[in-house]
Every structure is written in C-alpha cells, then in structure tokens.
Write a protein that holds these residues in place. Structure first.
Motif, short mmCIF file in Angstrom:
data_model
loop_
_atom_site.label_atom_id
_atom_site.label_comp_id
_atom_site.label_asym_id
_atom_site.label_seq_id
_atom_site.Cartn_x
_atom_site.Cartn_y
_atom_site.Cartn_z
N TYR A 331 -17.36 7.52 -31.33
CA TYR A 331 -16.92 7.10 -32.66
C TYR A 331 -16.28 5.71 -32.64
N ARG A 332 -15.62 5.41 -31.54
CA ARG A 332 -15.06 4.07 -31.43
C ARG A 332 -16.17 3.03 -31.38
N LYS A 334 -19.05 3.31 -32.76
CA LYS A 334 -19.58 3.22 -34.13
C LYS A 334 -18.67 2.32 -34.97
N ASN A 335 -17.38 2.54 -34.86
CA ASN A 335 -16.44 1.79 -35.69
C ASN A 335 -16.35 0.32 -35.32
N GLU A 336 -16.67 0.01 -34.07
CA GLU A 336 -16.60 -1.37 -33.60
C GLU A 336 -17.88 -2.16 -33.87
N ARG A 338 -21.36 -0.56 -33.82
CA ARG A 338 -22.59 0.11 -33.40
C ARG A 338 -23.37 -0.70 -32.35
#
Length: 344
Positions: A331-332, A334-336, A338
C-alpha cells in the motif's frame, strides 16, 4: 416454490448482483436457489453475507453447474463494494473434491458390504462341510454328489467374488487417480495455472521451518479496474494471465501464486533481500515493457504496471505478521505513485 416465483427470484438475484441473464448465470442462480442446503448454495450464501456483491471471479471460484463456461458480468462501472473477507473465498475445486470424497465413502461402504457377503458365504460353506463330516463320522451315508454340489456352489461364489473384487480394485485405482488430480487442482488457480491461496497458505507455513532465509513479495496490478472498465473482463483476464506468466518465468524455482483478484504473491526461499528485490524489479520491468493489445481489435491496452511490497521473514514472525507487513509495504508503494517496490 412456483415457477413464476422462482423465475422472479432468479431475475432479482441477477439484478442485485449486476449479472447478465445468460444461460450460465441463470443455471448458477437456479442451482443455489433450488438447492439451498447444497455445498454450493451454502458457500455462495457465506460469500455474499453482509451485502457483498458476487463478482465473476467469485462465481468461478464457487464452481457452479456452468463451471465450464466462465460467466461474464456487465462491463459498465459499478459502485465499489466492501471486498469479502479472504477466508470466505472458496477454491474452485472444492466442490469437486467434496463429490470425490462422497464417491470414495460410497466405494468404501460397497467394499465393506462385499467383504461381509464373502464372509457369510464362507461361513455357510464351512458349516455345510462340518455337517457333512459329522454325518460321515456317524457312518451315515453321504453321496459324492452332495459334496460336489456344495463345492461347486462355493467355487462359483468365490469366482463371483473375485470378479467383483477385481472391478472394485479398478474403481479404487481410478478414484485414487481422481483424488490425486483433485488435490493438485485444488491448489491451482484456474485462470493463470499458478498456485492459489490454498497452496500459498500451506507453503508459507513451511517457510518458518526452513533453514534458509525467506522473503515474501505481494504484487498488485496498478489501476486494474480501468482495464476491466475500458476493455472488459475477458481482456482483464488475459492481462492477469500475461502477468502471471512473467512472474512465473522471473520467479522460476520459487512459489508464485495468484492470491486473489489482481494480487499475486511470491514466496522466495534461500535468497537475500537484495536478491529478492532484484528478482521482483526484473519482473516489474518486464511487465511494464510488455505491449499488450486487445486480441479482437488490435487496440493497445496501454502501459500495464504493478506495485509490490517486499519483506523478509523474521524469527518471531507468524503467517499473519509477515503477510501484514508485506501488505502495508504494498500500500505504501501504491500511495507513493505505483509502479514501484517498497521493502523493509
């Protein structure tokens, strides 16, 4: 239940879950509504408990009466719903395995009945022989014809039992092969041919006993919903299959599985964190560089990427802690932005 009422209930179910009323979907819903106590109906009820909408992947995992034809859902965007708990997902081979288990139980019962019959026949023949022997000891006349008749009847029963046992043995061998096949199928994802969540759960437990270092990578396709919405689920399936092949090739020698939906998991044994990162990054680049097109139209799908969370196993880890750590790293990523890997 009247025909009209059943028809209306099937139609309402299809509408509630936004399923096209094609024969495959109709047969699936008909089966779970008319046989509410079947394993298929119970699995479906558990899956949609709490208002979760059935997706085409879920129907395929349940393995309904039309399992040979993969049902298609509508392609228009729908409001996102809360995903079902991972424990509620049913493996596609589970229904078949249950049927084989019932078939095996029936075969065992038939064998037991056959053995009881053979035992009864043998006991009866033994009693007749003892009676004839007693008559001979008492000096009573007994003809050879009587003994020949008893022996002939017993031989015929023995031959009949041998034929039945031979047939039962052949059936048992066939069942054994089916069970071996079902066990392998139960651990394989039907879309990509990769290992599935059941195989993953079994293998991750072995990592805690492995003397070598182990790493876990969770890979999730970026913006996969856009692919489904723009090109349809059939194209989305081909994308998943292509990514699965790349991960399998790059992760050769390690366990690569489709964990669910557009998420893949890779268990790597005997590698350092740097080696694991290099392997996943090589796969990420291979996916990004692959130019995928819609087979029917030649239209480009555009750049496809995935994000990954990579973690190493620790001495105090459990299945839950190592997976949660990889999930958080994913998820990190993704948040940064992708198309990247986040690691410990």
């Amino acid at each position: 239940m009247t025909s009209d009422k059943l028809y209306n209930r099937i139609g309402q179910f299809l509408e509630d879950h936004r399923l096209v009323p094609d024969p495959a979907h109709y047969a699936f819903v008909h089966a779970i509504l008319t046989q509410p106590n079947s394993s298929l109906a119970k699995a479906a009820a558990e899956l949609i408990d709490g208002g979760v909408r059935l997706h085409q992947d879920d129907i395929q995992r349940l393995g309904g009466p039309a399992a040979g034809q993969r049902p298609m859902t509508r392609e228009e965007p729908v409001a996102p719903s809360e995903p079902p708990p991972r424990d509620h997902l049913v493996d596609p081979a589970e229904t078949r395995t249950d049927a084989l288990a019932e078939q095996t139980q029936g075969h065992v019962e038939a064998l037991s009945a056959m053995i009881r019959t053979i035992h009864a026949d043998t006991s009866a023949f033994s009693a007749n022989l003892e009676r004839s022997a007693a008559e001979i000891r008492r000096g009573e006349p007994i003809g050879l014809a009587t003994l020949a008749k008893l022996t002939g009847e017993m031989l015929e029963r023995i031959h009949d039992s041998e034929r039945r046992l031979e047939k039962a043995t052949a059936e048992a061998d066939a069942l054994r092969e089916k069970l071996v096949e079902a066990r392998a199928s139960a651990r394989r994802d039907p879309l990509t041919g990769l290992a599935n969540r059941l195989a993953f759960n079994e293998s991750i437990g072995q990592c805690f006993q492995a003397p070598q270092s182990c790493c876990l990578a969770l890979c999730d396709v970026d913006r996969f919903k856009r692919i489904n919405d723009q090109h349809g689920h059939a194209v989305g399936d081909r994308v998943l299959n292509a990514i699965g092949q790349i991960l399998s090739e790059e992760g050769h020698g390690h366990l690569v599985c489709r964990h669910g939906g557009e998420e893949f998991a890779i268990l790597m044994t005997g590698v350092t964190m740097a080696q694991a990162h290099k392997l996943i990054d090589r796969a990420r680049e291979a996916v990004r560089e692959k130019r995928l097109r819609v087979r029917e139209t030649g239209e480009s799908i555009g750049e496809v990427t995935f994000s990954a969370g990579l973690t190493g196993f620790r001495p105090d880890d459990t299945h839950e802690t190592v997976f949660a750590r990889a999930d958080a790293l994913l998820y990190r990523a993704k948040n940064e932005g992708r198309n990247r890997i986040c690691r410990d």
